[in-house]
Design an enzyme around this catalytic site. Structure first.
Site, PDB file in Angstrom:
ATOM      1  N   THR A   1      -3.597  -8.701  11.433  1.00 46.34           N
ATOM      2  CA  THR A   1      -2.244  -8.509  11.964  1.00 46.34           C
ATOM      3  C   THR A   1      -1.951  -7.063  12.344  1.00 46.34           C
ATOM      4  O   THR A   1      -1.107  -6.807  13.202  1.00 46.34           O
ATOM      5  CB  THR A   1      -1.193  -8.968  10.935  1.00 46.34           C
ATOM      6  OG1 THR A   1      -1.392  -8.260   9.712  1.00 46.34           O
ATOM      7  CG2 THR A   1      -1.304 -10.466  10.683  1.00 46.34           C
TER       8      THR A   1
ATOM      9  N   CYS B   1       0.672  -8.770  14.577  1.00 48.81           N
ATOM     10  CA  CYS B   1       2.107  -8.824  14.270  1.00 48.81           C
ATOM     11  C   CYS B   1       2.916  -8.165  15.384  1.00 48.81           C
ATOM     12  O   CYS B   1       2.561  -7.077  15.861  1.00 48.81           O
ATOM     13  CB  CYS B   1       2.354  -8.111  12.938  1.00 48.81           C
ATOM     14  SG  CYS B   1       4.088  -7.902  12.524  1.00 48.81           S
TER      15      CYS B   1
ATOM     16  N   ASN C   1      -2.302  -0.378   8.859  1.00 52.50           N
ATOM     17  CA  ASN C   1      -1.396  -0.145   9.993  1.00 52.50           C
ATOM     18  C   ASN C   1      -0.997   1.319  10.078  1.00 52.50           C
ATOM     19  O   ASN C   1      -0.798   1.859  11.160  1.00 52.50           O
ATOM     20  CB  ASN C   1      -0.177  -1.072   9.910  1.00 52.50           C
ATOM     21  CG  ASN C   1       0.811  -0.667   8.832  1.00 52.50           C
ATOM     22  OD1 ASN C   1       1.699   0.141   9.077  1.00 52.50           O
ATOM     23  ND2 ASN C   1       0.660  -1.226   7.635  1.00 52.50           N
TER      24      ASN C   1
ATOM     25  N   HIS D   1       0.830  -1.198   0.000  1.00 52.11           N
ATOM     26  CA  HIS D   1       0.000   0.000   0.000  1.00 52.11           C
ATOM     27  C   HIS D   1       0.875   1.262   0.000  1.00 52.11           C
ATOM     28  O   HIS D   1       0.954   1.981   0.994  1.00 52.11           O
ATOM     29  CB  HIS D   1      -0.942  -0.017   1.209  1.00 52.11           C
ATOM     30  CG  HIS D   1      -2.115  -0.907   1.009  1.00 52.11           C
ATOM     31  ND1 HIS D   1      -2.804  -1.501   2.047  1.00 52.11           N
ATOM     32  CD2 HIS D   1      -2.739  -1.325  -0.119  1.00 52.11           C
ATOM     33  CE1 HIS D   1      -3.786  -2.237   1.573  1.00 52.11           C
ATOM     34  NE2 HIS D   1      -3.766  -2.149   0.266  1.00 52.11           N
TER      35      HIS D   1
ATOM     36  N   GLU E   1      -6.340  -8.419   3.498  1.00 53.74           N
ATOM     37  CA  GLU E   1      -5.829  -9.462   4.394  1.00 53.74           C
ATOM     38  C   GLU E   1      -6.975 -10.247   5.011  1.00 53.74           C
ATOM     39  O   GLU E   1      -6.950 -11.480   5.050  1.00 53.74           O
ATOM     40  CB  GLU E   1      -4.974  -8.842   5.498  1.00 53.74           C
ATOM     41  CG  GLU E   1      -4.467  -9.876   6.513  1.00 53.74           C
ATOM     42  CD  GLU E   1      -3.812  -9.253   7.731  1.00 53.74           C
ATOM     43  OE1 GLU E   1      -4.072  -9.722   8.856  1.00 53.74           O
ATOM     44  OE2 GLU E   1      -3.041  -8.289   7.553  1.00 53.74           O
TER      45      GLU E   1
ATOM     46  N   SER F   1       4.596  -0.002   5.147  1.00 58.47           N
ATOM     47  CA  SER F   1       4.813   0.060   3.702  1.00 58.47           C
ATOM     48  C   SER F   1       5.458   1.370   3.264  1.00 58.47           C
ATOM     49  O   SER F   1       5.438   1.707   2.084  1.00 58.47           O
ATOM     50  CB  SER F   1       3.479  -0.134   2.958  1.00 58.47           C
ATOM     51  OG  SER F   1       2.502   0.771   3.432  1.00 58.47           O
TER      52      SER F   1
ATOM     53  N   CYS G   1       2.780 -12.729   3.826  1.00 57.02           N
ATOM     54  CA  CYS G   1       3.524 -12.544   5.073  1.00 57.02           C
ATOM     55  C   CYS G   1       3.386 -13.795   5.941  1.00 57.02           C
ATOM     56  O   CYS G   1       2.275 -14.325   6.088  1.00 57.02           O
ATOM     57  CB  CYS G   1       2.972 -11.322   5.814  1.00 57.02           C
ATOM     58  SG  CYS G   1       3.645 -11.108   7.472  1.00 57.02           S
TER      59      CYS G   1
ATOM     60  N   HIS H   1     -10.697  -5.158   4.146  1.00 58.72           N
ATOM     61  CA  HIS H   1      -9.251  -5.194   3.930  1.00 58.72           C
ATOM     62  C   HIS H   1      -8.862  -6.507   3.238  1.00 58.72           C
ATOM     63  O   HIS H   1      -9.376  -7.577   3.584  1.00 58.72           O
ATOM     64  CB  HIS H   1      -8.514  -5.076   5.261  1.00 58.72           C
ATOM     65  CG  HIS H   1      -7.053  -4.773   5.120  1.00 58.72           C
ATOM     66  ND1 HIS H   1      -6.129  -5.746   4.853  1.00 58.72           N
ATOM     67  CD2 HIS H   1      -6.361  -3.596   5.190  1.00 58.72           C
ATOM     68  CE1 HIS H   1      -4.920  -5.209   4.781  1.00 58.72           C
ATOM     69  NE2 HIS H   1      -5.040  -3.897   4.977  1.00 58.72           N
TER      70      HIS H   1
END
Length: 696
Positions: free
Chosen positions: A167, A195, A225, A41, A126, A267, A96, A124
């Site tokens: 995450t 994470c 994030n 991203h 993910e 990112s 990931c 999202h």
């Protein structure tokens, strides 16, 4: 602006760096590749890679057959990668490792019959990808949506529930959801899948924002994030700018701030962070940074360039003793595991940190690419290495788990490592728990040595400081058995099948544990064939597929069956045979009035003495012997009483009836109609009785 502080964890995380490296290598090898969605991203990075031949596809169908496709770090649904492979697309998976771990968790949960609940942003990629690894996952955004979801259908509180988290979710949301799920649900398991790098980054952002007059958060608006970082900073600082690159920075808004903090999402590349800081410092120094052509060139320039931003580089790359760090397994040897920390230091952890079993293979425990978190024990700047310890970090965390298990009365799992004076020692995540012999669940006369090496479940019954922890295997077994018992009694119904284990036997049947409750299989329900005792069919410890014949909830009694209804010998007999059929039988018993013959296992028929031969005989043994095989014709089938009449004489053509000299001779043989008087056991075996006995 007097002071500029940069968060230590700002910039690329290991998963993003791994995805970009894979993309660079793929472009170098193939010249043209496809990314399913933006590789990361960050528009600046994506545009640079697109200029080198990386195409972005919004949907899998857009990718041409036979092309090279990269699965980005967010991951994809299982069917997406499978469909690409079926079209001949070469798939390079940059998912990931943390995301892959969640995908495996939800897949395993579904196989165990558990309901999957994902906490995160339902839109999202993910989260969409995670949901694609099971068939019926639900998604909630936070603790409020979680409680609402549970209230919509109260029965959801009772189902087996597995919670996982996006995450990049805020740690606060994770903690609240875990609290409410354990409080409101009776069978919830919660996996902390946030994470480690994300958690560290969020904690650093909160600390930095609290001590700064202004904050600059660098990251794409599409990056979850990065958005969370901005939200955290705004909660601690009133002057926060959320920007994608240096062109969006409002320097004028920072002039009144004495201290300015900088943090960046996972990112955000280092060169954008440097451009932002350079723009802040343009009034003092007029230096520029060129955008590199490739990730490899970028890393080279950043490492060699330290003229303008040495402070930034060092702030990102320096590690110190006692620091908690995260990275990925880069290599494995017989003595140590090498960890890529994303810094100029190479970390390593001794193999002994991963297992206490000297015979275990390290390759079976951990693999290259696995995420890992550890504590820095010693930094060697000369050699560029850092000794790490996984055990030290685990000890702190697992101790908290032990205390929580003690306070909440939850059951934990461990391995019995040794027999001790008065009991055994169980290792629960490396923490020693003493279990007294009386709480081991082993009978007093049995040796405790048999427990060593076994995995057991136990309850923590005593925690005294950090030196003494006492547990009970017996209490855990009792509690789990009670829970299973209540579940069975709540769901039991006639005809329901269970997989059970034979616990004990008597002369009249076998007692079978069907999961917390014992039911009895009567000897007549063990086999269609006649047996003398249960031990002829089963033994203690055997696993049986049994079904419920009847039950009494008040008396807590269950009657079970083991015979397969589809293997009913009488049903098989009537399906294959009819009156007039000629069959070959085996003589199994001789009586004064005739002979019993086995037609098939479980079904016997009677050959009356008058039907053995076309002449008068004194007794059946004059013509037949036990074990002999003969052909007979079926002359009568009584389905209601499950009786079969057989005849050898009827095989002849127009044979005369047997004549007797006088009535006294005829009295010596039971009349033909009385020949049908015999019993058939529940197993299907006929047992002859004399006609006079039947009359009585």
């Amino acid at each position: 602006m007097k002071t500029l502080k940069v968060a230590q964890s700002a910039g690329f995380c290991g998963g993003v760096a791994r995805a970009l490296k894979l993309a660079e290598e793929a472009l170098a090898q193939h010249g043209e590749c496809w990314s399913l969605g933006q590789i990361i991203h960050n528009d600046d990075v994506v545009q640079r890679l697109e200029s080198k031949g990386l195409h972005t596809a919004k949907h899998p169908e857009v990718i041409p057959d036979g092309a090279v496709a990269i699965i980005r770090s967010h991951g994809e649904a299982r069917e997406v990668t499978e469909s690409l492979a079926l079209r001949g697309v070469k798939v390079l998976d940059a998912t990931c490792p943390n995301v892959r771990h969640i995908q495996n968790l939800v897949s395993d949960a579904e196989k165990k019959g558990r309901k999957v609940l994902v906490v995160g942003d339902a839109t999202h990629p993910e989260v969409i990808g995670i949901c694609g690894w099971c068939d019926d996952a639900s998604v909630v955004g936070d603790e409020l949506e979680l409680t609402k979801w549970l209230d919509e259908e109260p029965s959801r509180r009772e189902i087996p529930l597995t919670l996982v988290f996006q995450t990049t979710l805020q740690r606060k949301i994770q903690r609240n959801c875990e609290f409410f799920s354990k409080k409101l649900c009776t069978n919830a398991e919660v996996f902390d899948t946030i994470c480690c790098t994300t958690s560290i980054r969020q904690e650093e952002a909160a600390t930095l924002a609290s001590s700064s007059d202004a904050m600059v958060v660098i990251g794409s608006p599409q990056s979850a994030n990065s958005r969370h970082l901005a939200e955290i900073c705004r909660a601690h600082c009133s002057n926060v700018q959320f920007i994608a690159n240096a062109s969006e920075l409002d320097v004028q808004a920072l002039k009144g701030a004495d201290t300015v903090g900088i943090t960046a999402g996972a990112s955000a590349p280092a060169w954008i962070i440097k451009e932002v800081k350079q723009k802040m410092c343009d009034e003092i120094r007029n230096e520029t940074i060129e955008q590199p052509e490739t990730v490899a060139e970028l890393e080279e320039k950043i490492e060699a360039e330290k003229s303008f931003d040495e402070l930034l580089e060092e702030s990102i790359k320096t590690i110190y003793n006692g620091q908690t760090v995260s990275g990925f397994v880069a290599g494995i040897t017989a003595t140590e595991v090498t960890i890529d920390l994303g810094t100029k230091h190479s970390g390593y952890i001794p193999v002994s940190e991963f297992t206490e079993n000297t015979n275990a293979k390290i390759d079976d425990i951990i693999h290259v690419g696995d995420p890992i978190e550890a504590v820095v024990v010693r930094v060697n700047d000369v050699e560029g290495t850092a000794m790490l310890s996984k055990k030290r970090l685990d000890a702190v965390r697992y101790w908290a788990d032990i205390e929580a298990a003690y306070e909440n009365g939850t059951i934990v799992e461990g391995t019995v490592t040794e027999e001790n004076k008065g009991g055994v020692v169980v290792s629960v995540n490396g923490i020693r728990v003493f279990v007294p012999a009386s709480q081991s669940g082993v009978a007093r006369e049995m040796p405790l040595t048999d427990l060593v090496g076994q995995t057991v479940r136990l309850k923590i019954t005593e925690v005294s400081g950090r030196r003494r922890i006492v547990g009970s295997i017996r209490a855990a077994s009792r509690e789990e058995r009670h829970a299973l018992s209540e579940k069975i009694w709540g769901e039991i119904e006639v005809g329901k099948h269970y997989n059970g284990v034979v616990k004990s036997m008597t002369s009249y049947g076998a007692f079978v544990d069907i999961g917390g409750v014992d039911g009895m299989v009567h000897v007549s329900e063990l086999s269609w064939s006649k047996i003398n005792k249960p031990a002829d069919v089963v033994s203690v410890g055997d696993e049986l597929d049994v079904y419920v014949i009847g039950f009494d909830k008040e008396k807590r009694k269950i009657s079970l069956g083991y015979k397969d209804p589809n293997a009913n010998p009488w049903a098989m007999f009537t399906e294959k045979c009819e009156v007039g059929s000629v069959v070959n039988v085996k003589i199994v018993k001789l009586m004064p009035f005739g002979a019993f013959a086995e037609i098939m296992p479980g079904v016997d028929g009677l050959i009356h003495i008058s039907q053995i031969a076309n002449r008068r005989i004194g007794k059946p043994e004059d013509e037949l012997t036990v074990g002999q095989n003969v052909d007979v014709k079926i002359t009568n089938i009584d389905n209601e009483k499950q009786k079969v009449s057989l005849s050898i004489r009827a095989l002849g053509e127009a044979e005369p009836s047997v004549k007797y000299d006088d009535e006294s001779d005829a009295d010596d043989v039971a009349p033909e109609e009385d020949a049908l008087v015999y019993e058939v056991s529940s197993s299907g075996e006929a047992t002859g009785i004399a006609p006079e006995e039947a009359a009585e």
